[in-house]
Motif scaffolding. Structure first.
Motif, PDB file in Angstrom:
ATOM      1  N   LYS A 141      44.690  -2.857 -65.106  1.00 55.12           N
ATOM      2  CA  LYS A 141      44.450  -3.609 -66.340  1.00 55.12           C
ATOM      3  C   LYS A 141      43.347  -4.638 -66.132  1.00 55.12           C
ATOM      4  CE  LYS A 141      47.453  -2.002 -69.378  1.00 55.12           C
ATOM      5  NZ  LYS A 141      47.015  -1.430 -70.683  1.00 55.12           N
ATOM      6  N   PHE A 142      43.398  -5.312 -64.977  1.00 59.31           N
ATOM      7  CA  PHE A 142      42.384  -6.313 -64.653  1.00 59.31           C
ATOM      8  C   PHE A 142      41.025  -5.646 -64.505  1.00 59.31           C
ATOM      9  CE2 PHE A 142      40.156  -8.991 -61.460  1.00 59.31           C
ATOM     10  CZ  PHE A 142      40.048 -10.143 -62.234  1.00 59.31           C
ATOM     11  N   ARG A 143      41.001  -4.466 -63.836  1.00 55.75           N
ATOM     12  CA  ARG A 143      39.753  -3.707 -63.689  1.00 55.75           C
ATOM     13  C   ARG A 143      39.191  -3.327 -65.050  1.00 55.75           C
ATOM     14  NH1 ARG A 143      39.176   1.886 -62.477  1.00 55.75           N
ATOM     15  NH2 ARG A 143      40.766   2.102 -64.097  1.00 55.75           N
ATOM     16  N   ASP A 144      40.081  -2.862 -65.942  1.00 56.27           N
ATOM     17  CA  ASP A 144      39.652  -2.447 -67.284  1.00 56.27           C
ATOM     18  C   ASP A 144      39.050  -3.616 -68.061  1.00 56.27           C
ATOM     19  OD1 ASP A 144      40.631  -0.013 -66.548  1.00 56.27           O
ATOM     20  OD2 ASP A 144      42.421  -0.083 -67.813  1.00 56.27           O
ATOM     21  N   MET A 145      39.637  -4.781 -67.887  1.00 60.05           N
ATOM     22  CA  MET A 145      39.127  -5.970 -68.574  1.00 60.05           C
ATOM     23  C   MET A 145      37.740  -6.358 -68.054  1.00 60.05           C
ATOM     24  SD  MET A 145      42.581  -8.308 -68.704  1.00 60.05           S
ATOM     25  CE  MET A 145      41.659  -9.793 -69.118  1.00 60.05           C
ATOM     26  N   LEU A 146      37.537  -6.229 -66.759  1.00 55.50           N
ATOM     27  CA  LEU A 146      36.253  -6.602 -66.160  1.00 55.50           C
ATOM     28  C   LEU A 146      35.120  -5.691 -66.626  1.00 55.50           C
ATOM     29  CD1 LEU A 146      37.199  -7.454 -62.449  1.00 55.50           C
ATOM     30  CD2 LEU A 146      36.554  -9.050 -64.251  1.00 55.50           C
ATOM     31  N   VAL A 147      35.414  -4.388 -66.727  1.00 60.64           N
ATOM     32  CA  VAL A 147      34.349  -3.431 -67.076  1.00 60.64           C
ATOM     33  C   VAL A 147      34.214  -3.219 -68.581  1.00 60.64           C
ATOM     34  CG1 VAL A 147      34.656  -2.230 -64.868  1.00 60.64           C
ATOM     35  CG2 VAL A 147      35.862  -1.393 -66.898  1.00 60.64           C
ATOM     36  N   LYS A 198      37.760   4.349 -77.332  1.00 59.83           N
ATOM     37  CA  LYS A 198      38.811   4.054 -76.362  1.00 59.83           C
ATOM     38  C   LYS A 198      39.171   5.265 -75.509  1.00 59.83           C
ATOM     39  CE  LYS A 198      43.474   2.112 -76.009  1.00 59.83           C
ATOM     40  NZ  LYS A 198      44.634   1.561 -76.770  1.00 59.83           N
ATOM     41  N   ALA A 199      39.284   6.457 -76.152  1.00 57.16           N
ATOM     42  CA  ALA A 199      39.668   7.668 -75.411  1.00 57.16           C
ATOM     43  C   ALA A 199      38.623   8.036 -74.368  1.00 57.16           C
ATOM     44  CB  ALA A 199      39.867   8.826 -76.386  1.00 57.16           C
ATOM     45  N   GLU A 200      37.343   7.935 -74.728  1.00 59.31           N
ATOM     46  CA  GLU A 200      36.278   8.270 -73.790  1.00 59.31           C
ATOM     47  C   GLU A 200      36.202   7.249 -72.666  1.00 59.31           C
ATOM     48  OE1 GLU A 200      32.441   9.131 -75.373  1.00 59.31           O
ATOM     49  OE2 GLU A 200      33.237  10.245 -77.078  1.00 59.31           O
ATOM     50  N   ARG A 201      36.430   5.978 -73.007  1.00 63.40           N
ATOM     51  CA  ARG A 201      36.399   4.930 -72.002  1.00 63.40           C
ATOM     52  C   ARG A 201      37.511   5.136 -70.973  1.00 63.40           C
ATOM     53  NH1 ARG A 201      36.253   0.997 -75.299  1.00 63.40           N
ATOM     54  NH2 ARG A 201      38.452   0.367 -75.306  1.00 63.40           N
ATOM     55  N   LYS A 202      38.692   5.485 -71.448  1.00 65.00           N
ATOM     56  CA  LYS A 202      39.831   5.724 -70.554  1.00 65.00           C
ATOM     57  C   LYS A 202      39.577   6.942 -69.669  1.00 65.00           C
ATOM     58  CE  LYS A 202      44.848   6.305 -70.533  1.00 65.00           C
ATOM     59  NZ  LYS A 202      46.076   6.412 -71.363  1.00 65.00           N
ATOM     60  N   LYS A 203      39.006   7.985 -70.257  1.00 62.00           N
ATOM     61  CA  LYS A 203      38.709   9.196 -69.494  1.00 62.00           C
ATOM     62  C   LYS A 203      37.692   8.902 -68.395  1.00 62.00           C
ATOM     63  CE  LYS A 203      37.051  13.948 -70.050  1.00 62.00           C
ATOM     64  NZ  LYS A 203      36.538  14.962 -71.015  1.00 62.00           N
TER      65      LYS A 203
END
Length: 230
Positions: free
Chosen positions: A26-32, A41-46
């Motif tokens: 979650k922290f990594r996702d927030m940073l990037v 959102k779907a493409e970002r998660k993939k």
């Protein structure tokens, strides 16, 4: 899975390693997020979870991908062990009672994070080991099938020897059996293309046409080349 490994994983889970892993991602996702804000959102998660990274295995196409990730886990664990050593001087100050409040907070936070990171690497390492064990029989069977096909093709090239040449131009003889003995599937597939090229090369020479040298890089510093027996 061995009983001791099962118990070890259970201990890590009770200590909250799964919760820590979720928090880390979650922290990594927030940073990037600012760098991928334009993506749905779907493409970002993939992109984030299907791309290999220090803590994410990404897409797995072969057993070699899994083994590479296992090596990365050892590197990551080493980094965090080093992080614990960095914390040691301030920790000794805390034990002596000479550390400031800010030093205590920062040092204990760093120790906690590095310790959980090491546990996470070990936890993932056990899981990866089990995955490798599960994938190995099928992987080895695929390798043997490719090797058998290669050996049939190599029988058509009895007039040639194999030479490994390094960047200094020094040559070393090698048998094809030794070359493929410990090769990965990816390497075996490359060798198959190489041998097929060599067979075509032999046919061209048999028709009296000009031949071109057939060689293939083995790694960054070596190539393998066919040479006619003298």
């Amino acid at each position: 899975m061995k009983k001791n490994e099962s118990i070890e994983m259970r201990i890590y889970e009770l200590l909250g390693v799964k919760v820590f892993r979720k928090m880390a991602f979650k922290f990594r996702d927030m940073l990037v997020f600012p760098f991928f804000i334009s993506l749905p959102k779907a493409e970002r998660k993939k992109l984030l979870y299907n791309t290999a990274s220090n803590y994410n295995i990404g897409r797995v196409d072969s057993l070699e991908d899994v083994k590479k990730f296992r090596k990365q886990l050892f590197i990551n664990a080493g980094i965090h062990i080093f992080g614990l050593f960095v914390c040691l001087p301030n920790f000794l100050k805390i034990v002596d009672g000479t550390a400031s409040l800010s030093t205590i907070i920062v040092d204990f936070s760093a120790i906690c994070i590095n310790t959980y990171c090491i546990m996470l690497q070990r936890y993932n390492g056990i899981r990866i080991h089990q995955l490798i064990k599960k994938m190995t029989p099928k992987y080895e069977k695929q390798k043997e099938l490719i090797k058998e096909d290669l050996k049939k093709d190599v029988e058509l090239l009895v007039d040639y020897t194999y030479k490994i040449t390094d960047t200094k131009g020094e040559k070393t003889d090698i048998t094809f059996e030794n070359l493929i003995a410990d090769a990965t599937i990816e390497q075996l597939q490359q060798y198959r293309k190489y041998i097929q090229q060599a067979i075509q090369h032999e046919k061209i020479g048999a028709n009296g046409l000009q031949q071109t040298d057939i060689s293939m890089p083995i790694d960054k510093h070596k190539i393998i080349k066919l040479e006619l027996k003298k």
